[in-house]
Scaffold this motif. Sequence first.
Motif, PDB file in Angstrom:
ATOM      1  N   ASP A 190       0.820  -1.214   0.000  1.00  0.00           N
ATOM      2  CA  ASP A 190       0.000   0.000   0.000  1.00  0.00           C
ATOM      3  C   ASP A 190       0.859   1.272   0.000  1.00  0.00           C
ATOM      4  OD1 ASP A 190       0.720   0.702   2.635  1.00  0.00           O
ATOM      5  OD2 ASP A 190      -1.040  -0.243   3.524  1.00  0.00           O
ATOM      6  N   SER A 191       0.189   2.423  -0.151  1.00  0.00           N
ATOM      7  CA  SER A 191       0.898   3.695  -0.273  1.00  0.00           C
ATOM      8  C   SER A 191       1.456   4.198   1.052  1.00  0.00           C
ATOM      9  CB  SER A 191      -0.023   4.756  -0.900  1.00  0.00           C
ATOM     10  OG  SER A 191      -1.260   4.819  -0.206  1.00  0.00           O
ATOM     11  N   GLU A 192       1.283   3.400   2.102  1.00  0.00           N
ATOM     12  CA  GLU A 192       1.942   3.703   3.392  1.00  0.00           C
ATOM     13  C   GLU A 192       3.233   2.883   3.500  1.00  0.00           C
ATOM     14  OE1 GLU A 192       0.377   5.852   5.740  1.00  0.00           O
ATOM     15  OE2 GLU A 192      -0.934   6.193   4.020  1.00  0.00           O
ATOM     16  N   GLY A 193       3.479   2.057   2.470  1.00  0.00           N
ATOM     17  CA  GLY A 193       4.682   1.222   2.464  1.00  0.00           C
ATOM     18  C   GLY A 193       4.484  -0.125   3.141  1.00  0.00           C
ATOM     19  N   GLU A 194       3.215  -0.435   3.508  1.00  0.00           N
ATOM     20  CA  GLU A 194       2.927  -1.705   4.189  1.00  0.00           C
ATOM     21  C   GLU A 194       2.629  -2.800   3.174  1.00  0.00           C
ATOM     22  OE1 GLU A 194       2.924  -2.191   7.629  1.00  0.00           O
ATOM     23  OE2 GLU A 194       3.737  -0.143   7.680  1.00  0.00           O
ATOM     24  N   LYS A 195       3.059  -4.034   3.487  1.00  0.00           N
ATOM     25  CA  LYS A 195       2.744  -5.183   2.631  1.00  0.00           C
ATOM     26  C   LYS A 195       1.590  -5.965   3.248  1.00  0.00           C
ATOM     27  CE  LYS A 195       7.412  -5.935   0.873  1.00  0.00           C
ATOM     28  NZ  LYS A 195       8.511  -6.899   0.776  1.00  0.00           N
ATOM     29  N   ALA A 196       0.745  -6.548   2.379  1.00  0.00           N
ATOM     30  CA  ALA A 196      -0.376  -7.353   2.887  1.00  0.00           C
ATOM     31  C   ALA A 196       0.135  -8.660   3.487  1.00  0.00           C
ATOM     32  CB  ALA A 196      -1.368  -7.648   1.773  1.00  0.00           C
ATOM     33  N   ASN A 197       1.197  -9.211   2.864  1.00  0.00           N
ATOM     34  CA  ASN A 197       1.822 -10.458   3.337  1.00  0.00           C
ATOM     35  C   ASN A 197       0.858 -11.616   3.567  1.00  0.00           C
ATOM     36  OD1 ASN A 197       4.420  -9.474   3.302  1.00  0.00           O
ATOM     37  ND2 ASN A 197       4.301  -8.696   5.388  1.00  0.00           N
ATOM     38  N   HIS A 198       0.713 -12.418   2.532  1.00  0.00           N
ATOM     39  CA  HIS A 198      -0.052 -13.652   2.700  1.00  0.00           C
ATOM     40  C   HIS A 198       0.565 -14.434   3.859  1.00  0.00           C
ATOM     41  CE1 HIS A 198      -3.249 -14.267  -0.015  1.00  0.00           C
ATOM     42  NE2 HIS A 198      -2.555 -14.101  -1.118  1.00  0.00           N
ATOM     43  N   PRO A 199      -0.242 -14.941   4.774  1.00  0.00           N
ATOM     44  CA  PRO A 199       0.342 -15.637   5.929  1.00  0.00           C
ATOM     45  C   PRO A 199       1.098 -16.904   5.536  1.00  0.00           C
ATOM     46  CG  PRO A 199      -2.048 -15.877   5.897  1.00  0.00           C
ATOM     47  CD  PRO A 199      -1.707 -14.914   4.814  1.00  0.00           C
ATOM     48  N   LYS A 200       2.086 -17.254   6.354  1.00  0.00           N
ATOM     49  CA  LYS A 200       2.940 -18.411   6.061  1.00  0.00           C
ATOM     50  C   LYS A 200       2.164 -19.734   6.072  1.00  0.00           C
ATOM     51  CE  LYS A 200       7.152 -16.611   5.637  1.00  0.00           C
ATOM     52  NZ  LYS A 200       6.769 -15.285   5.196  1.00  0.00           N
ATOM     53  N   PHE A 201       1.173 -19.850   6.984  1.00  0.00           N
ATOM     54  CA  PHE A 201       0.443 -21.129   7.062  1.00  0.00           C
ATOM     55  C   PHE A 201      -0.227 -21.453   5.728  1.00  0.00           C
ATOM     56  CE2 PHE A 201      -2.846 -18.078   8.641  1.00  0.00           C
ATOM     57  CZ  PHE A 201      -3.848 -18.336   7.728  1.00  0.00           C
ATOM     58  N   TYR A 202      -0.653 -20.398   5.032  1.00  0.00           N
ATOM     59  CA  TYR A 202      -1.326 -20.557   3.744  1.00  0.00           C
ATOM     60  C   TYR A 202      -0.338 -21.107   2.710  1.00  0.00           C
ATOM     61  CZ  TYR A 202      -3.317 -18.831  -0.657  1.00  0.00           C
ATOM     62  OH  TYR A 202      -3.770 -18.714  -1.939  1.00  0.00           O
ATOM     63  N   ARG A 203       0.889 -20.552   2.730  1.00  0.00           N
ATOM     64  CA  ARG A 203       1.943 -21.033   1.831  1.00  0.00           C
ATOM     65  C   ARG A 203       2.268 -22.500   2.107  1.00  0.00           C
ATOM     66  NH1 ARG A 203       4.777 -16.584  -0.440  1.00  0.00           N
ATOM     67  NH2 ARG A 203       3.069 -15.538  -1.488  1.00  0.00           N
TER      68      ARG A 203
END
Length: 205
Positions: A32-45
Amino acid sequence: ISILTEYEKEIESKEIEKVVGLDFAMDGLFVDSEGEKANHPKFYRQMLEKLAKEQRKLSRKKKGSSNWNKQRIQVAKIQEKVANQRQNFLHHKSKNLSANYDAVVIEDLDMKGMSQALKFGKSVADNGWGMFTSFLQYKLKEQGKQLIKIDKWFPSTKTCSNCGSVQEIKLSERTYQCTCGLSLHRDYNSALNIKKEGIRLLASI
């Protein structure tokens, strides 16, 4: 009053003060434009890795045999779990954004075209961007807020978010560097441009 008219009561449009831009990211949903990543959670990966392993086992079994059937059920259970986890994650992310911002700006992407052209079929589908944007749209609408879609040809990646100059940037380049001195992660730079373009569109409405 019928239930329908009760439900369709006028939702007052909220005055737009807080705006955020989202740049689609193949590996983590968005930046996002605040520099934050959504980051799909690791458990999902991890679940996706497990699913691939079980699917390989299934492909080695004789189709129609009892072992094949057992393995098919095993694969279906994991698929259902992955789908539920993805959905919960997307609900959570869209809820946060709709609670914190009055307008969310995204690019109007052709996901089907992207997956075919870039041979990213699986990862585009796994990412859940389409589901995420529809969750976001109705959550914002319920609160009188807005989802703004900007043109997919808008050069968000190539434009400097500081001075506005446009330059080519290779897919392998992760940092956007400009002669004006700006040096930013490319996705963060894109998200800032998406936000600016969204604000421009809002001002012209």
